[in-house]
Design a protein around this motif. Sequence first.
Motif, short mmCIF file in Angstrom:
data_model
loop_
_atom_site.label_atom_id
_atom_site.label_comp_id
_atom_site.label_asym_id
_atom_site.label_seq_id
_atom_site.Cartn_x
_atom_site.Cartn_y
_atom_site.Cartn_z
N LEU A 143 72.87 110.64 88.55
CA LEU A 143 72.43 109.92 89.74
C LEU A 143 71.20 110.08 90.02
O LEU A 143 70.64 108.91 90.46
CB LEU A 143 73.61 110.03 90.85
CG LEU A 143 74.83 109.61 90.67
CD1 LEU A 143 75.99 110.32 91.95
CD2 LEU A 143 75.27 108.49 90.57
N LEU A 144 70.61 111.12 90.41
CA LEU A 144 69.32 111.33 90.61
C LEU A 144 68.38 110.66 89.51
O LEU A 144 67.42 110.00 90.02
CB LEU A 144 69.17 112.92 90.79
CG LEU A 144 67.82 113.23 91.31
CD1 LEU A 144 67.33 112.50 92.60
CD2 LEU A 144 67.57 114.77 91.39
N MET A 169 63.70 120.20 89.49
CA MET A 169 62.85 120.68 90.62
C MET A 169 63.69 120.66 91.79
O MET A 169 63.73 121.14 93.04
CB MET A 169 61.44 120.24 90.52
CG MET A 169 60.80 120.85 89.58
SD MET A 169 59.16 120.22 89.48
CE MET A 169 58.23 120.96 90.90
N ILE A 170 64.14 119.27 91.95
CA ILE A 170 64.87 118.89 93.12
C ILE A 170 66.02 119.63 93.44
O ILE A 170 66.40 120.53 94.67
CB ILE A 170 65.27 117.52 93.09
CG1 ILE A 170 63.78 116.56 93.22
CG2 ILE A 170 66.07 117.18 94.42
CD1 ILE A 170 63.87 115.27 92.93
N GLY A 172 67.23 122.46 91.68
CA GLY A 172 66.80 123.89 91.57
C GLY A 172 66.22 124.43 92.86
O GLY A 172 66.38 125.42 93.26
N GLY A 173 65.54 123.52 93.21
CA GLY A 173 64.70 123.93 94.69
C GLY A 173 65.52 124.01 95.71
O GLY A 173 65.52 124.86 96.42
N ILE A 174 66.50 122.96 95.87
CA ILE A 174 67.26 123.18 97.00
C ILE A 174 68.16 124.44 96.82
O ILE A 174 68.44 125.13 97.89
CB ILE A 174 68.23 121.69 96.74
CG1 ILE A 174 67.55 120.64 97.26
CG2 ILE A 174 69.49 121.96 97.85
CD1 ILE A 174 68.35 118.90 96.83
N GLU A 175 68.65 124.55 95.61
CA GLU A 175 69.52 125.83 95.54
C GLU A 175 68.84 127.00 95.85
O GLU A 175 69.44 127.85 96.80
CB GLU A 175 70.03 125.71 94.06
CG GLU A 175 71.26 124.95 93.76
CD GLU A 175 71.53 124.67 92.53
OE1 GLU A 175 71.01 125.44 91.63
OE2 GLU A 175 72.09 123.69 92.00
N HIS A 176 67.45 127.20 95.30
CA HIS A 176 66.74 128.36 95.71
C HIS A 176 66.56 128.48 97.27
O HIS A 176 66.62 129.52 97.85
CB HIS A 176 65.42 128.26 95.10
CG HIS A 176 65.10 129.26 94.04
ND1 HIS A 176 63.69 129.98 94.04
CD2 HIS A 176 66.06 129.72 93.10
CE1 HIS A 176 63.88 130.64 93.01
NE2 HIS A 176 65.10 130.62 92.20
N ILE B 170 59.39 124.85 93.03
CA ILE B 170 58.88 125.45 91.87
C ILE B 170 59.29 126.50 91.01
O ILE B 170 59.87 126.60 89.98
CB ILE B 170 57.26 126.03 92.28
CG1 ILE B 170 56.38 124.77 92.64
CG2 ILE B 170 56.65 126.77 90.99
CD1 ILE B 170 55.05 125.30 93.33
N TYR B 171 59.85 127.57 91.93
CA TYR B 171 60.55 128.51 91.04
C TYR B 171 61.82 128.12 90.87
O TYR B 171 62.49 128.24 89.60
CB TYR B 171 60.60 129.78 91.84
CG TYR B 171 59.41 130.74 91.62
CD1 TYR B 171 58.81 130.97 90.50
CD2 TYR B 171 58.52 131.18 92.79
CE1 TYR B 171 57.37 131.61 90.44
CE2 TYR B 171 57.28 131.62 92.69
CZ TYR B 171 56.69 131.99 91.59
OH TYR B 171 55.52 132.56 91.57
N GLY B 172 62.59 127.62 91.66
CA GLY B 172 64.00 126.98 91.19
C GLY B 172 63.93 126.05 90.37
O GLY B 172 64.81 125.95 89.45
#
Lengths: 240, 240, 240, 240
Positions: A143-144, A169-170, A172-176, B170-172
Amino acid sequence: MAGALSAAPARPAVRAARERRVEEILEAAREVFCRKGYEGAAVAEIAARLGVVEGTVYKYFDSKRALLLQVLERWYEQMFGDYSQHLAGVRGTRQRLRLLVWHHLRSIRQAPLLCRLMFREVRSEPDYRGSGLHAMNRRHTQLLVDVLREGVAAGEFRADLPLPLLRDMIYGGIEHHAWNFICGRGDLDIDAIADQVVAVVCQGIAARPKAADLEAQARRLAAIADRMERRLTAASGKNA
Amino acid sequence: MAGALSAAPARPAVRAARERRVEEILEAAREVFCRKGYEGAAVAEIAARLGVVEGTVYKYFDSKRALLLQVLERWYEQMFGDYSQHLAGVRGTRQRLRLLVWHHLRSIRQAPLLCRLMFREVRSEPDYRGSGLHAMNRRHTQLLVDVLREGVAAGEFRADLPLPLLRDMIYGGIEHHAWNFICGRGDLDIDAIADQVVAVVCQGIAARPKAADLEAQARRLAAIADRMERRLTAASGKNA
Amino acid sequence: MAGALSAAPARPAVRAARERRVEEILEAAREVFCRKGYEGAAVAEIAARLGVVEGTVYKYFDSKRALLLQVLERWYEQMFGDYSQHLAGVRGTRQRLRLLVWHHLRSIRQAPLLCRLMFREVRSEPDYRGSGLHAMNRRHTQLLVDVLREGVAAGEFRADLPLPLLRDMIYGGIEHHAWNFICGRGDLDIDAIADQVVAVVCQGIAARPKAADLEAQARRLAAIADRMERRLTAASGKNA
Amino acid sequence: MAGALSAAPARPAVRAARERRVEEILEAAREVFCRKGYEGAAVAEIAARLGVVEGTVYKYFDSKRALLLQVLERWYEQMFGDYSQHLAGVRGTRQRLRLLVWHHLRSIRQAPLLCRLMFREVRSEPDYRGSGLHAMNRRHTQLLVDVLREGVAAGEFRADLPLPLLRDMIYGGIEHHAWNFICGRGDLDIDAIADQVVAVVCQGIAARPKAADLEAQARRLAAIADRMERRLTAASGKNA
DNA sequence: AATGAATGAGGATTCATTCAT
DNA sequence: AATGAATGAATCCTCATTCAT
C-alpha cells in the motif's frame, strides 16, 4: 490452509460453537504468547486459561506454532480492514502517506506485544517466507509503495525514487523508533512521529532555502526591476 | 559486569592461558549460536566443539545468556574500532554520513547471522536495557547523531531535524532492507544502498526545483538588474 | 465373544445397515493396522478413512484391540474356507501335505502384512490364548496334524512321529523362511518352497541308499540265490 | 557404533565407573522391557529402578530404542561365546547338529522374555535389517548352515539340500514349538525336543525299512548264498 | 583447570475412550 | 445412528546448571 484444523460441521449451531472455541483459544494464546513469548509460553497454560486440557487445544490447532501464526493472522486481518477503509477516503499524496504512517504507528500502540511477537518469533524464522502472514504483510507494505508511486505519477515526487528502500526506511524507521515502547518502556506520540516521518521523507534534511523563500526573493528582485524600469522610462520621457 | 567470571590469577602465564580459553569458547559459541539461534543452541554442543565438557564452559561464563552477550560484545568492539578509525579521516558531512551508513551495511554483510542474533535474541529481551551491549550500541548510533548535528551546526542541515527519528529511519531502514539477506536469501549491494539512503535522507522525495536551479535563476535576475542600472546611469549622464 | 458389540435391531434393514458399517470399519482398520502396526495406528485415522468420527467406531467395537482381533478373525475365516474346500479334493498323503504347505505359503503371499500383525501384535499377547482367533488357529494347524496322522495310519509315515513338533517345524519354518518377504523385502516362490518343505520332511536329509535302491539290490541278491538254487537242484538231480 | 554414547575417559577409574553404570542401566532396562514389552516400558521406570532420573539414562544411551538394541546385543554376545566354545569340542555331524539345536533351546529356556522381545519388537522392525544385532544373528544361524554343509561334504547328508530352508525349519520350528513357554506357559524339555528335531531332520518321516534292517536282510541273503555255495561245492566234490 | 556425573524440571504431542446431544 | 467435544494420562527427550573429585 495452514492453521485451524479442517472441520465440516453439518449443523450451524455446531459450527458456531466450534468457531467460538477457536476464538477463545486464539484469545488465550494471544495473551500468553504476548506475556511470555513463543518459547516461554506453554500450551498447558493457554489451555488452563480456558479451563480445558492441553489435548483440547490440539483438537483445534495442529501445533503450538500453528497457533502462533493464527493469532498473528487474525490481528493482521483486522488491521488490514481498517487500512483500506481509511485510505480510500483521503486525498492528496502527502496526506495518504501520512495516513499509512499514522496507521502503522497506531497498530503498534494498540498491540505492541503482538508487534514484538511478529518481529521476534515469526519474521526471522524460515517458515515465515511463504506463509499467509507473509502474503498479508506484503499486501500491507505494498500500500505504501502504491501511494509513493501515485505521488511520482502526479509529479509530486521525484521519478527516480528507490521505492523498496523508501518503504523499508519508513516501516523500519517506525519500528526502530517504537522499539522502546514495544518493549514496554515509555509512550508513543503517534501524531508527532507521523508528522516528523512524513516531513523527513518529503523534504529531506538539507538546509536550503525553501521554495517559498526563493519565490519571495524572486518577487523582490522583480519589484526592483520594475522600479528601475519605471525610473528609466521616466528619465527617457524627460529627455524627449 | 555481566559476562566473564572474575579471576585473579597469580602468574601471567596462567592469565594468558585463561584468556585463550575464553577466546576459544567465545569462538565456538559464536558459531553455534549463529547456526542454531540462542534457544536452539546447547551449551553441550559449544563445549563439544572445543573437546571439553559443559562444566568447563561454566568455569568461564556465568550462564548461557552471559555467553551470548559476550559473543555479541566482542563483535561490537571490533566493529566499533573500525568505525572510529575510518570516520576520523573523512571530511564533509554528507561523506561522513555515507561512511556510517556504508559501515553499518558492511557489518551486516560480514556477519548477517550475528546481526540476526542481535535483533532476535537480544534487543527485545528485558536484560538488554542496561547491558554493556546496549551501551555500546548507543555509542555506536550516537556517532550518526553526532554527524547529523555537525551538519546542522555547519548550516548544511536544517536546524529543526528530529535527530533520534532520523537515526532510527536510517538504521531501521537499513535493517529492514537487509532482512532477506540476513535471513540467508539474496545478496547485498552495500554501495548502491548506501548511496540511495544518503540521497533519500538529504534530498527528500519531493519533486521541486533544486537549489542550484533557483540560484541560477536568481543570478539571471541580478544580471538583468545590473544591466538596467547601467542603462539608468548612462541615461542620467546624458542628461547632466 | 469379544469383538463386535451385541445388537438386537428390530428391523432387518437396520441389521443389514449395521453389518455394512461393521464391514466398512473392519476394512478401514485392516488397512491402517497393516500400514502402521497396532500401536502406530490411531482409531481416529481408521474413523477418518470412513468419514466418520472416532465415537462411531466405538459404537460398533468395544475397543481398539477388539477391532484388531476382529480384523484378523475375518481374514482367518476366509482362509479357512479355502483350505477345507481344496483339501477335500486331494488324494494321497504327500499331496495333501503339500497342499497345506502351499496354502499356508499362499496366505502369506496374499496378505503378508496381516501375517505380520498376527505374529507381532497378537500371538505374543496374553489375550490371544483363549481368543476366537486362537481357536481358529488351532483348528487350522490341526489340519496338518490330521493329515500326518492319516499318513501314519496308512503306513506311509513312521508311527513314532512327534506330530506337534513336526507341525511347528513346518509352520514355523515357513514363517521364518518368509520373514523377509513379510517385512517387505524380496519375493516368495511358493511352489518351489512347498516342494522343498515336503521333500525335507518326507525324506529327511541323511544320505543313504534310497529304498528303491535297496530293493533293487535285494532283488539282485534274490536272483543270485535263485540261480544258485537252480544249479543246486540240477546238480542234485544229476546225482540222483 | 550404534548404541552407547561415545566416551573417552582418560582415567581408568572413570572408565570403569562409566561401564558399571552402563551395565546397571542395561540390567534395569532388560528387566523392564521383558516385563512390559518395548512400548509398554517407560524410560522413567528404568531410571527409577536405579534411583536416578530419566535424564541420566539419556546420558548413556541415545534413545529408548538404542537401549533396547543394546540389551539384546549383550545377550546375543553371551550366547555366541558359549556356542563357539562348545561346538569346537564336538565331533560327528549329527552330534554337532544336535548341539546347535540344544543350545538354541537352552537360550530360549534361559531367557524366554528376551527371546520374545527379539521376535516381537526387533526382528519385524525396519531398523533391524543392517543393525549389529542382525549381523550377530546371521553369524549365529550361519553356524547351523556350516554344520549342515560339513555333513554334505562328508557324504552324510544329501548334496541337494536347500540349506537356508532347513535352517529356517529348524530355528523357526524351535521357536514355534517353544512359543507357549516363551509366553510364560508350560515347561520346555530341551533334551527331548533336541532329539526329536534332529531325528526328524535326519531321517524324515517316511515309513520305510531302516538302513539297518535292510542290511540285516542283505546279510541273511548273503548267508543263504553262502550255505548254498557250500552245498554246491560239497555236491561238486561228491561228483568228482 | 577440568572433569563428568547427575539433576530436575519442563514441555509438546498423542490417543483411547466417554458422553451428552 | 452418529456426532464432536472433551478428557486425562502418559511419555520421550532436552538442557542449563551444579558439584564433588
